[in-house]
Design a protein around this motif. Structure first.
Motif, mmCIF file in Angstrom:
data_model
loop_
_atom_site.group_PDB
_atom_site.id
_atom_site.type_symbol
_atom_site.label_atom_id
_atom_site.label_comp_id
_atom_site.label_asym_id
_atom_site.label_seq_id
_atom_site.Cartn_x
_atom_site.Cartn_y
_atom_site.Cartn_z
ATOM 1 N N VAL A 202 0.812 -1.208 0.164
ATOM 2 C CA VAL A 202 0.157 0.024 -0.155
ATOM 3 C C VAL A 202 0.872 1.276 0.230
ATOM 4 N N ILE A 205 0.191 4.293 -2.387
ATOM 5 C CA ILE A 205 -1.026 5.209 -2.343
ATOM 6 C C ILE A 205 -0.787 6.161 -1.547
ATOM 7 N N ASN A 207 -1.665 9.157 0.817
ATOM 8 C CA ASN A 207 -2.658 9.034 2.026
ATOM 9 C C ASN A 207 -2.564 10.453 2.567
ATOM 10 N N LEU A 216 -4.070 2.180 5.709
ATOM 11 C CA LEU A 216 -4.527 1.411 4.324
ATOM 12 C C LEU A 216 -4.441 0.013 4.620
ATOM 13 N N ARG A 311 -6.793 -2.913 -6.249
ATOM 14 C CA ARG A 311 -5.836 -2.199 -6.751
ATOM 15 C C ARG A 311 -6.125 -1.467 -8.086
ATOM 16 N N ALA A 314 -8.111 1.546 -7.250
ATOM 17 C CA ALA A 314 -7.308 2.531 -6.673
ATOM 18 C C ALA A 314 -6.449 3.277 -7.541
ATOM 19 N N GLU A 315 -5.665 2.514 -8.658
ATOM 20 C CA GLU A 315 -5.151 3.069 -9.440
ATOM 21 C C GLU A 315 -5.945 3.969 -10.704
ATOM 22 N N LEU A 318 -7.085 7.404 -8.538
ATOM 23 C CA LEU A 318 -5.840 7.983 -8.092
ATOM 24 C C LEU A 318 -5.478 8.996 -9.293
ATOM 25 N N SER A 323 -4.414 11.258 -4.108
ATOM 26 C CA SER A 323 -4.624 10.845 -2.988
ATOM 27 C C SER A 323 -5.647 10.537 -2.304
ATOM 28 N N THR A 324 -5.777 9.477 -1.324
ATOM 29 C CA THR A 324 -6.766 9.168 -0.602
ATOM 30 C C THR A 324 -7.003 10.428 0.634
ATOM 31 N N ILE A 331 -11.094 3.860 -0.736
ATOM 32 C CA ILE A 331 -10.856 2.786 -1.780
ATOM 33 C C ILE A 331 -12.025 1.828 -1.727
#
Length: 750
Positions: A202, A205, A207, A216, A311, A314-315, A318, A323-324, A331
């Motif tokens: 993770v 990612i 964050n 995460l 994944r 998220a990809e 993003l 960013s989260t 996610i």
């Protein structure tokens, strides 16, 4: 002729009225006896017309649900595997309430019948003795402290065996493994998984959430947890349970064959995107879902290739979101938005979210409605909620609850006792309860719950190999000494505190409010929780001694203040006396004052002047001369170089030794011989006792301890102490042979 008929008619009407009235009263009393008044029951009060109307609404809703299910099955048949393609149209969370709460065994349930406060709804139950699995991500000192309150609330209500799975960093692993090992709760298993091994999953990612990379980690649970584990409840550390966790576990039975995740709707407007101008949250289904409480069907998640799916989600997101903001929650919600058929929506009382501006108050009308409280605001207990005082008191109840009371058996369930508890039980069975000193012997083998590093500790020893840690123990009545010691000793400190759960929280508040203590990160505070009738002073000392990370230790008591600059002086002396290659115990001469306010001497010359004026005295010269007489204070007055002294009976100086020195003998509890026995063993191991000419420490006055009062007033106490001394001498002789005979001879000559 009409009058008699009218009279009979009136009599008939009155009779029927009485029959109806008595029937109504009978039903009312019968329902009251069953715990629910007919007047108040939500299930029985409706009129005939209301029932008919509700039946029509129910039939209509059932037809709607059947049509929704038909559409879902059509989607599923067109998709590959279990995961559906993005659904067309606007899916709100309410659309999925029916399917989320409809399990295989109650397809006809409706949203109205399953309202949070309905007395008519039936909850599934876990089987007796069914093992419940709970997972938490826990990293650092603060989270390790928070998770204990969560665990207490679960243990308080539970009726099933539990298996906790902790994803931890090195700090949390050390703290929690020691805690559970010493807690020894029956029917509780604990497993640990290294978070460092999962970070690569993770770390890519970005964050913004304050939880950092650990926020995460829940995404990786299908990989982190054992492959034979099919289901798990995943909890944040800031959760408090108000009911048996088995009720939550049983909801897995209500999952449809396609559902893999159980979540409660998010109770804030975050995912609606209307909190401020240009607020752009991650995509979510309606209000989105909160991931503080998750039911994960791991077996099904692995089957649909969960790791690959999250994944990809998220990809994709993003690329635009960058960013989260809410870590794994963003996610999870983006994934559910694309695959709504996979989520089982839990009633909101399973995650009452106490952050600012939430709809949490809609989740309950009475205390009995509450199931899980989630302190998911950075403000924690200072959050805004009109019932926050009630929630805070509930949280504080478990925060200060005596954890020893949670060591209760689950009768009727098999219990695989740990090796530690088995050994303890055998040792207890070997004791003679008719022995006059039974309580003393029992205290020696008692296992106390220990919470290491109660506050943040961050210290790396110096590279020159001369670093030294001050080691001491204390209880609540010596707490006022901490600030003064920190001002006198700038080096690392290891303190073991003997306290109850409630006292530990008082200490926490005291330390966090102190400008001196909160700025010191090189002080390790280790809580040894109270249990039994004696103060296990040597056990507490050993806890502080074992958790030192420097090569040398200064063994002292908390009511002594070391001279200013002693830390640097000792480090230089360690090099000069080659302590790394020789067995030496450096004696720091002890003095005392009877004044609560003392102008502390800044040098040996000042101390000697105060000694001559009667402001200071050699330690315990008037009540226990033998304890420090071998220090040879007369020689110390003029000494300029270290000098060796010989061991004598009852000698108990405060010393500097290597960290690998022998531990204190734990048979000595309360008052008497706890330090004497340790110095005796140092001498038996051929340590040289070296008095330092330019070092000193001063004992500050305080009220007598409870244990010394018992020693003075109880003949039985003194008898048992003498018995323990004799047994210690015998053990010393067996361990060190003829060299230890001098101690027995010296004791007899007293």
């Amino acid at each position: 002729m009409l009058c008699p008929c009218r009279g009979k008619l009136k009599l008939l009407v009155v009779s029927l009225s009485f029959v109806i009235l008595f029937t109504w009263l009978y039903l009312l009393v019968g329902n009251s006896e069953n715990g629910r008044s007919l007047l108040l029951s939500a299930c029985l009060l409706e009129s005939t017309e209301a029932r008919l109307l509700e039946r029509d609404v129910l039939a209509s809703r059932v037809r709607e649900v059947e049509e929704e299910n038909r559409q879902i099955r059509l989607q599923l048949s067109q998709s590959q595997g279990l995961a559906a393609q993005p659904a067309e149209g606007n899916y709100g969370n309410q659309q999925w309430v029916a399917s989320a709460d409809t399990g295989p065994e109650d397809v006809e349930n409706t949203a109205e019948e399953r309202a949070n406060h309905s007395e008519c709804s039936r909850s599934p139950t876990a089987e007796k003795c069914e093992l419940i699995h709970v997972a938490c991500v826990c990293a650092g000192h603060n989270a390790s402290r928070d998770v204990v309150t969560l665990v207490k609330s679960i243990l308080f209500h539970r009726r099933n065996p539990l298996h906790f799975h902790f994803i931890t960093d090195t700090v949390a692993n050390q703290i929690l493994s020691t805690l559970f090992q010493s807690w020894m709760v029956p029917s509780v298993q604990v497993s640990f998984y290294d978070a460092d091994e999962l970070k690569s999953e993770v770390s890519w990612i970005p964050n913004k959430h304050y939880s950092g990379i650990y926020g995460l980690m829940k995404l990786t649970l299908t990989k982190a947890l054992p492959t034979n584990l099919s289901k798990v409840i995943v909890l944040d550390t800031d959760i408090t349970f108000a009911t048996d966790i088995a009720e939550l576990w049983a909801i897995f039975r209500k999952f449809t064959e396609k559902q893999v995740i159980g979540l409660v709707e998010n109770q804030s407007d975050w995912y609606l995107g209307n909190l401020w101008k240009n607020h752009k949250p991650w995509p979510a289904l309606g209000r989105g879902f909160n991931t503080g409480v998750i039911l994960l069907y791991l077996e099904r998640l692995r089957r649909i290739s969960w790791e690959q799916m999250w994944r990809l989600t998220a990809e994709r997101e993003l690329m635009s979101m960058l960013s989260t903001s809410l870590a794994d929650q963003d996610i999870f919600n983006a994934f559910i938005k694309q695959n709504p058929v996979l989520v089982h929506q839990l009633p909101c009382f399973w995650n009452v979210q106490l952050s600012d501006h939430t709809r949490s108050e809609q989740c309950y009308t009475e205390v009995s409605d509450l199931k899980v409280i989630h302190w998911n605001s950075p403000k924690k207990l200072r959050v805004k909620n009109k019932h926050v005082e009630f929630f805070r008191n509930l949280y504080l109840t478990f925060l200060e609850y005596d954890g020893n009371l949670l060591r209760r058996e689950l009768f009727g369930c098999p219990n695989q006792a740990s090796s530690e508890s088995t050994v303890l039980q055998q040792a207890l069975e070997e004791l003679d309860e008719d022995d006059q000193c039974y309580d003393f012997r029992r205290e020696r083998i008692m296992v106390h719950r220990v919470h290491l590093y109660f506050l943040q500790y961050d210290y790396t020893p110096t590279d020159d190999g001369t670093d030294i840690t001050l080691v001491a123990q204390l209880s609540m009545d010596r707490l006022q000494m901490l600030e003064a010691i920190c001002k006198h000793w700038e080096g690392p400190i290891s303190l073991a505190l003997y306290m109850s759960d409630a006292e530990a929280q008082q200490f926490l508040r005291y330390a966090q409010a102190s400008e001196v203590l909160k700025n010191r990160k090189n002080v390790g505070y280790h809580i040894v929780y109270k249990e039994g009738q004696f103060y296990p002073v040597n056990l507490v000392r050993n806890v502080a001694l074992r958790n030192v990370n420097t090569p040398y230790v200064f063994l002292t008591d908390v009511d002594f203040l070391p001279m200013y600059g002693l830390y640097d002086y000792l480090r230089k002396t360690i090099v000069q006396l080659d302590m790394a290659n020789t067995k030496k115990a450096l004696v720091v001469p002890a003095f005392e004052t009877l004044r609560y306010r003392l102008s502390f001497p800044k040098s040996k010359a000042e101390l000697l002047s105060m000694l001559d004026m009667g402001t200071l005295y050699t330690f315990r010269y008037h009540v226990w001369t033998k304890g420090h007489a071998p220090t040879n204070y007369a020689k110390w007055r003029t000494a300029t170089t270290p000098y060796k002294v010989e061991w004598e009976a009852d000698f108990e100086p405060y010393v500097v030794v290597r960290r690998d020195c022998p531990e204190y003998d734990q048979r000595f509890v309360g008052f008497g011989w706890n330090k004497v026995s340790h110095i005796m063993e140092l001498d038996a191991q051929e340590y040289d006792l070296i008095v330092l000419p330019n070092a000193f420490m001063i004992h500050m006055p305080h009220a007598p301890s409870f244990d010394i009062s018992k020693f003075r007033s109880s003949p039985s106490y003194r008898y048992c102490l003498t018995t323990l001394k004799d047994e210690f001498h015998q053990d010393l002789s067996r361990k060190y042979g003829s060299a230890a005979l001098k101690y027995l001879t010296a004791q007899r000559n007293i």
